[in-house]
Design a protein around this motif. Sequence first.
Motif, PDB file in Angstrom:
ATOM      1  N   LEU A  89      24.184  34.257  19.912  1.00 15.80           N
ATOM      2  CA  LEU A  89      24.423  35.656  20.256  1.00 15.80           C
ATOM      3  C   LEU A  89      23.545  36.547  19.400  1.00 15.80           C
ATOM      4  O   LEU A  89      23.287  36.242  18.228  1.00 15.80           O
ATOM      5  CB  LEU A  89      25.890  36.012  20.007  1.00 15.80           C
ATOM      6  CG  LEU A  89      26.933  35.168  20.734  1.00 15.80           C
ATOM      7  CD1 LEU A  89      28.332  35.566  20.274  1.00 15.80           C
ATOM      8  CD2 LEU A  89      26.789  35.313  22.234  1.00 15.80           C
ATOM      9  N   GLN A  93      25.248  42.173  19.670  1.00 21.03           N
ATOM     10  CA  GLN A  93      25.857  42.052  20.992  1.00 21.03           C
ATOM     11  C   GLN A  93      27.368  42.205  20.886  1.00 21.03           C
ATOM     12  O   GLN A  93      27.979  41.789  19.906  1.00 21.03           O
ATOM     13  CB  GLN A  93      25.479  40.720  21.650  1.00 21.03           C
ATOM     14  CG  GLN A  93      24.025  40.695  22.090  1.00 21.03           C
ATOM     15  CD  GLN A  93      23.637  39.383  22.715  1.00 21.03           C
ATOM     16  OE1 GLN A  93      24.199  38.333  22.415  1.00 21.03           O
ATOM     17  NE2 GLN A  93      22.639  39.416  23.579  1.00 21.03           N
ATOM     18  N   HIS A  95      29.809  40.753  22.227  1.00 21.48           N
ATOM     19  CA  HIS A  95      30.637  39.582  22.528  1.00 21.48           C
ATOM     20  C   HIS A  95      31.547  39.180  21.372  1.00 21.48           C
ATOM     21  O   HIS A  95      31.183  39.284  20.214  1.00 21.48           O
ATOM     22  CB  HIS A  95      29.750  38.397  22.904  1.00 21.48           C
ATOM     23  CG  HIS A  95      28.871  38.661  24.074  1.00 21.48           C
ATOM     24  ND1 HIS A  95      29.359  38.856  25.337  1.00 21.48           N
ATOM     25  CD2 HIS A  95      27.527  38.791  24.154  1.00 21.48           C
ATOM     26  CE1 HIS A  95      28.354  39.082  26.158  1.00 21.48           C
ATOM     27  NE2 HIS A  95      27.245  39.050  25.464  1.00 21.48           N
ATOM     28  N   ILE A 100      34.594  33.629  23.510  1.00 19.55           N
ATOM     29  CA  ILE A 100      33.592  32.775  24.161  1.00 19.55           C
ATOM     30  C   ILE A 100      33.934  31.307  23.909  1.00 19.55           C
ATOM     31  O   ILE A 100      33.884  30.488  24.829  1.00 19.55           O
ATOM     32  CB  ILE A 100      32.171  33.110  23.676  1.00 19.55           C
ATOM     33  CG1 ILE A 100      31.766  34.490  24.180  1.00 19.55           C
ATOM     34  CG2 ILE A 100      31.170  32.044  24.123  1.00 19.55           C
ATOM     35  CD1 ILE A 100      30.465  35.004  23.615  1.00 19.55           C
TER      36      ILE A 100
END
Length: 142
Positions: A89, A93, A95, A100
Amino acid sequence: MVRALAQGTFDVLHPGHLHYLEEAARMGDELSVIVARSANVTHKRPPILDGRQRRDMIAALEVVDQALLGHESDIFVPVAEIDPDVIVLGHDQHHDEAAIERALDDRGIDCAVRRASPRDPAYEGELLSTGRIIERICERRC
């Protein structure tokens, strides 16, 4: 062979993107990159360039072995097809690594999730953000 996977929007390619992809490439023997489809970019303003152009720019980089557009509705479809050993990543980012990892486990995809380091500006005023590049363009040209 260790397969690394990076992903992102990659709109208005800049040195921060290159740093991210170079670092991701060092984490494996082969680097695949998933370029987000414009319709799936909902966490920020829509990309300026269409997906094919952004994919083609990423594919042209020497560190990238394969670049593809993301899936229209399920971001994990190309991840399963690539079957990476590590997903890298970008440092900024949005996320959530734990989310995940859970989604990968739920799908039976066994791979690590790592986060790349930020790139320090090479000089004062270097722009390492697509948003800041667009702002600068607007300031100087609009």
